[in-house]
Design a protein around this motif. Structure first.
Motif, PDB file in Angstrom:
ATOM      1  N   GLN A 198       0.847  -1.194   0.000  1.00 44.13           N
ATOM      2  CA  GLN A 198       0.000   0.000   0.000  1.00 44.13           C
ATOM      3  C   GLN A 198       0.880   1.240   0.000  1.00 44.13           C
ATOM      4  N   SER A 199       2.077   1.081   0.516  1.00 42.31           N
ATOM      5  CA  SER A 199       3.119   2.103   0.415  1.00 42.31           C
ATOM      6  C   SER A 199       4.404   1.428   0.862  1.00 42.31           C
ATOM      7  N   PRO A 200       5.550   2.000   0.515  1.00 42.80           N
ATOM      8  CA  PRO A 200       6.817   1.375   0.937  1.00 42.80           C
ATOM      9  C   PRO A 200       7.221   1.780   2.356  1.00 42.80           C
ATOM     10  N   GLN A 201       6.251   2.138   3.179  1.00 42.09           N
ATOM     11  CA  GLN A 201       6.510   2.709   4.500  1.00 42.09           C
ATOM     12  C   GLN A 201       7.586   1.955   5.305  1.00 42.09           C
ATOM     13  N   LEU A 202       7.370   0.663   5.497  1.00 39.92           N
ATOM     14  CA  LEU A 202       8.296  -0.075   6.353  1.00 39.92           C
ATOM     15  C   LEU A 202       9.681  -0.182   5.720  1.00 39.92           C
ATOM     16  N   TYR A 203       9.703  -0.325   4.396  1.00 44.09           N
ATOM     17  CA  TYR A 203      11.000  -0.409   3.720  1.00 44.09           C
ATOM     18  C   TYR A 203      11.758   0.901   3.840  1.00 44.09           C
ATOM     19  N   ILE A 218       9.831   6.786  -6.961  1.00 47.42           N
ATOM     20  CA  ILE A 218       8.534   6.962  -7.609  1.00 47.42           C
ATOM     21  C   ILE A 218       7.952   5.557  -7.597  1.00 47.42           C
ATOM     22  N   ALA A 219       7.070   5.298  -6.644  1.00 51.44           N
ATOM     23  CA  ALA A 219       6.730   3.916  -6.295  1.00 51.44           C
ATOM     24  C   ALA A 219       5.291   3.584  -6.665  1.00 51.44           C
ATOM     25  N   ARG A 220       5.114   2.428  -7.234  1.00 52.21           N
ATOM     26  CA  ARG A 220       3.762   1.942  -7.488  1.00 52.21           C
ATOM     27  C   ARG A 220       3.200   1.371  -6.194  1.00 52.21           C
ATOM     28  N   CYS A 221       1.983   1.776  -5.872  1.00 54.68           N
ATOM     29  CA  CYS A 221       1.326   1.304  -4.657  1.00 54.68           C
ATOM     30  C   CYS A 221      -0.052   0.761  -5.022  1.00 54.68           C
ATOM     31  N   PRO A 233      -6.905   1.045  -8.445  1.00 48.69           N
ATOM     32  CA  PRO A 233      -6.320  -0.035  -7.635  1.00 48.69           C
ATOM     33  C   PRO A 233      -4.809   0.120  -7.502  1.00 48.69           C
ATOM     34  N   GLU A 234      -4.170   0.623  -8.552  1.00 55.42           N
ATOM     35  CA  GLU A 234      -2.745   0.917  -8.418  1.00 55.42           C
ATOM     36  C   GLU A 234      -2.529   2.395  -8.708  1.00 55.42           C
ATOM     37  N   PHE A 235      -1.608   2.970  -7.983  1.00 54.81           N
ATOM     38  CA  PHE A 235      -1.359   4.396  -8.130  1.00 54.81           C
ATOM     39  C   PHE A 235       0.113   4.642  -7.873  1.00 54.81           C
TER      40      PHE A 235
END
Lengths: 600, 600
Positions: A198-203, A218-221, A233-235
């Motif tokens: 859902q986001s790269p938060q933990l990474y 610039i990450a696909r979530c 669904p993806e952003f």
């Protein structure tokens, strides 16, 4: 291909007159004038008028008659000036024609299902099914090219500021962030699943622990939500994290980014520091935590005026702990019909608003169905608080704070549109700060306003050991950035002390085992020298959408999904072989009853 | 955080002497000399020696003794020159010390499970579990920073060449490309699945139909394969596609990219045009379609010499349609023991090689267990073909072409390593071209060598209507790029004529219904004005890996998966709630028998 282009279709100018050139492109419109055929040949860069003149080349002129729209052709010919008075100043190649001497048909085309160059009124579903044709329109091409340029500008900004772009996994582990994860069954580890992030938060937090100091991506979530118009669904998220910073540092950097973005992409100078508003003020004044500051109509709380009122509706609101708030549509009385005002009550119904009152301030005195219920002091105080003068209209609502806010926020927007207060290329940025760290859920228990890694403000840290009431008072070290009434990003300083993080999990009712299961590695990482850190995630799709002045997210995404999360072009999602499911140790267990299915 | 850095830990020079600075970073080593404590403070940019001197500040000196490795600290102090003879020329900050006057502990750290700065011998699994610590090592940081810089350079190259970066969906539709798709069950459309893309192939082709002309993307791709050391379930591809081009145009552009990449990232000038070798020659001379050209040991086919031989092994190979091939290890006889030669037979066994023969060319004549079986003419011809002289060793294999090729390719590599022929920073690029369009599968039916959208060479187009034998003769308009014996990318001119595309599907036994189901939109798109187009996909991870001279793909990926496709840091994949599966209408049907499970 024998005839390879020497120029693109947007390139020729009067300087090229006399040259022999080759162009490749698509046939736009064809016109016949006195036995000479004129064709608009176009590509991504523009269009050039090419001329098939029998006096010039009989052979190619014959071919011209067989050409249809969207045929792909290569032509070689001479650049000539357009005849006196025939230049077209609206297109950049408008001073020249190319007289065709050689011709090659590269591909034919069936008649497209819609007119690519004038597809405005075509049904959205048809355009999505034939997305490859819709994307051939100059408008859609320019949008995606704008997006690519803006994205590259953003990347350059971060590279110039010593950020490291690091790709984090798409095949990750589920994190409970309020929305559903997309799952990916594992074949090698049957019965187990990856989750799309859902986001790269933990990474990104763990990259701070690694000492990368400045990360971006610039990450696909992905979010498996029930889709609304602005959601996909993806952003794509502009994701960043910084070490050894306070929220001011992150905010200052982001402001510099937006100064650059607005200048380079829109040639607009925006002022920094941007305005900043507390969450509480935003909710009060604008009824929203994403206030649109392009126009006024601020909300005023007038509950105090009616503390002891005899007017039933207001009295009940006060009694039930609700509030009474109002907007002054200053000077707009003449532009508002009775119908405009009466329509407000049905307008707020979907937001659970029960009714909207109004007071028209006429020269001869106030006019309203409700003022007869006000005491003289109430009326006087109200007019004073609302700065009401002749020509104004006051809009009033009484209900719970939540409902009043939602309804008045919507009413603000409605009148801004009606009175045409939103100018093109007006971009109003603001930060929203001082969010509560926790909100009360339906059972009154604290849930994170943002996510559970958000740091409390240092001065509120002691309240973590307090009562439920204390907890709800804690402000977080978080900040949202809002553009034209849309939240385009948000971030916070994170917790870098594992003891604080564990405390937060305890408060949220995440027990040790669950915390370990879900965030074990982060809790570990925080114990091995985690630096203070914080960051932001920006919604790239939405930023681009707003900069382009479109209100459909699918205008800025090459291959969007429908609201049912399908792709009409590829027909995804699709069915899969039994064999594939066997490999994944999965069985489909569909309900027979379609009703049940629709319930979730 | 009170003490915010004024400089990073790699920044101070003798020019800064006399300044008061603040540094933030991690505690590396601590040393005590005569009551003064020296600490290496480090961050991403380098390390600076900080000094806690009781004569300077008694208070901070006391704190120094409580510090341990990996503590996160902020220090303020004065930059002073190191004492005479104490400068460290090995580090850029080696001329200065910072004498600490103020101190702030930002975070403590447990003792790390391994020494971050000397983790060479630490078990790979431990490093993956504590990846956030492994990534704190300067070596890993520099690798990922190198990757980010190289990726940005690649992006700039494409942006400068008018390519448009377009994001294509991750939630796509399954395409059968020889490897398994990762599937994503749909909640909104129960019983249906998205597939994660193995490549954006169909999207990029449809973008060419849309007229974007030049597309690129640094794209995440996914393959659910049984993993080998250089493979990851997700990998990054530099994906591009161009319209109105022939293969030469694509190749020329890619060569320019690599000239720039090698110059900017490695300061190496590579020669273009690069060498080019046909698939057939590559297989013959190097036994591989990804030949390593950093060393010689080319293979020679000597089957003709032994057409009528009496030597059983060779005779059988010839009779069964196989071949006999050899390598001359020119001049290496003295460096090869009998053991070295005898080890070759067990070495080729895993490649199904049955045996390796050798002939040692001594001053006094050839020596070999097999030459007694050769006729004089055979021996003479052999030596002539192999240019055999005293001091050489000839290595010979007889078997099917496939086995001979594989074994001799491996033997080439083995001796290149043994004789240390592979120099550091030697980068040998080559194109491999003229691939067959089809290969015969086990049943002799044609399957695509690359993918079913690859165009035949124009001159072979007529063979599409021919026999099975004809089909296998067709050459494709495809090109692979090989670096140091690894295929780092491949591409082709695509089919833009829908009739040809349909023909290919028919040849591949994909019937109309299946073609429509799987590629319907592409077949449609080709009928609406598809331009001639072609492109390439480069394996970014592998390119970076080779440039960095490492042989482990996990060295260039921040959060890699193990060979079992698990992430040891986050413990992905994980189990999910029954409720989540219900929403997806899925049930897990694990075998009880673990044996069965291991079979697939």
């Amino acid at each position: 291909m024998k005839l390879k282009r020497t120029h693109n279709c947007g390139e020729l100018r009067s300087e090229n007159i006399g040259e022999t050139v080759t162009l490749n492109g698509w046939v736009g419109s064809c016109r016949d004038h006195g036995g000479v055929t004129f064709i608009d040949l176009y590509d991504r860069w523009g269009l050039t008028q090419i001329v098939f003149d029998p006096e010039y080349s009989q052979e190619t002129h014959k071919i011209a008659h067989t050409l249809r729209g969207q045929y792909v052709v290569a032509v070689k010919g001479d650049v000539k000036p357009r005849p006196e008075g025939m230049a077209n100043p609206n297109i950049e190649t408008g001073e020249v024609d190319v007289y065709v001497s050689e011709f090659e048909l590269l591909n034919s085309s069936k008649t497209p299902p819609f007119d690519i160059l004038h597809a405005g009124s075509v049904h959205a579903e048809t355009k999505l099914k034939y997305r490859y044709l819709d994307l051939r329109s100059p408008e859609m091409q320019q949008r995606l090219i704008f997006r690519a340029r803006a994205t590259h500008m953003i990347r350059n900004f971060f590279m110039d500021n010593e950020f490291v772009e690091i790709e984090t996994p798409i095949l990750g582990r589920a994190t409970p962030e309020g929305a559903r994860d997309y799952l990916v069954p594992s074949r090698v580890n049957q019965g187990k699943f990856y989750a799309l992030p859902q986001s790269p938060q933990l990474y990104k937090q763990s990259l701070m622990v690694s000492g990368f100091d400045r990360y971006f991506q610039i990450a696909r979530c992905f979010r498996d939500e029930d889709l609304r118009a602005e959601r996909q669904p993806e952003f794509t998220q502009v994701d960043l994290e910084m070490s050894f910073v306070s929220s001011d540092d992150v905010i200052t950097l982001l402001e510099k980014l937006f100064v650059k973005l607005m200048k380079e992409m829109k040639d607009i100078d925006i002022k920094i520091p941007m305005t900043s508003i507390t969450y509480q003020d935003a909710m009060l004044k604008y009824g929203s935590d994403a206030p649109d500051l392009r126009f006024g109509f601020e909300i005023t709380d007038i509950t105090d005026v009616f503390q002891n009122t005899g007017f039933g509706v207001f009295k009940n609101a006060v009694k039930n702990g609700g509030c009474i708030r109002a907007i002054n549509l200053k000077g707009y009385s003449k532009q508002l019909s009775r119908k405009d005002l009466d329509e407000l009550t049905p307008f707020v119904k979907p937001m659970r608003g029960k009714g909207v009152a109004w007071i028209r301030m006429n020269e001869e005195g106030p006019q309203s169905p409700i003022i007869k219920f006000f005491s003289e002091a109430e009326a006087e105080n109200l007019y004073k608080m609302m700065d009401a003068e002749a020509g104004d209209v006051i809009i009033l609502l009484a209900d719970t704070e939540k409902i009043v806010s939602q309804c008045l926020a919507a009413i603000r927007g409605r009148f801004a549109k009606k009175f045409d207060l939103i100018k093109e290329n007006d971009f109003a940025f603001t930060w929203v700060v001082d969010f509560p760290l926790f909100e009360a859920d339906d059972d009154g228990n604290p849930t994170p306003t943002h996510h559970p890694f958000t740091s409390p403000k240092p001065e509120d840290m002691h309240l973590l050991d307090g009562s439920k009431e204390d907890l709800l008072k804690i402000k977080s070290d978080a900040y949202d950035i809002v553009l034209n009434g849309s939240e385009i990003g948000g971030g916070s300083i994170r917790i870098h002390d594992h003891k604080v993080q564990e405390k937060i999990f305890r408060i949220l009712g995440i027990d040790e085992e669950e915390a370990k299961e879900k965030f074990g590695f982060l809790l570990d990482a925080l114990q091995y020298g985690a630096p203070p850190h914080g960051g932001v995630a920006l919604g790239l799709d939405r930023v681009i959408m707003i900069l382009l002045g479109t209100d459909a997210i699918r205008d800025v995404i090459a291959f969007p999904k429908t609201q049912k999360a399908t792709c009409l072009m590829t027909d995804a999602p699709g069915t899969v072989d039994e064999e594939q499911l066997d490999e994944l140790a999965l069985e489909i267990s569909l309900f027979d009853d379609e009703e049940d299915k629709d319930d979730d």
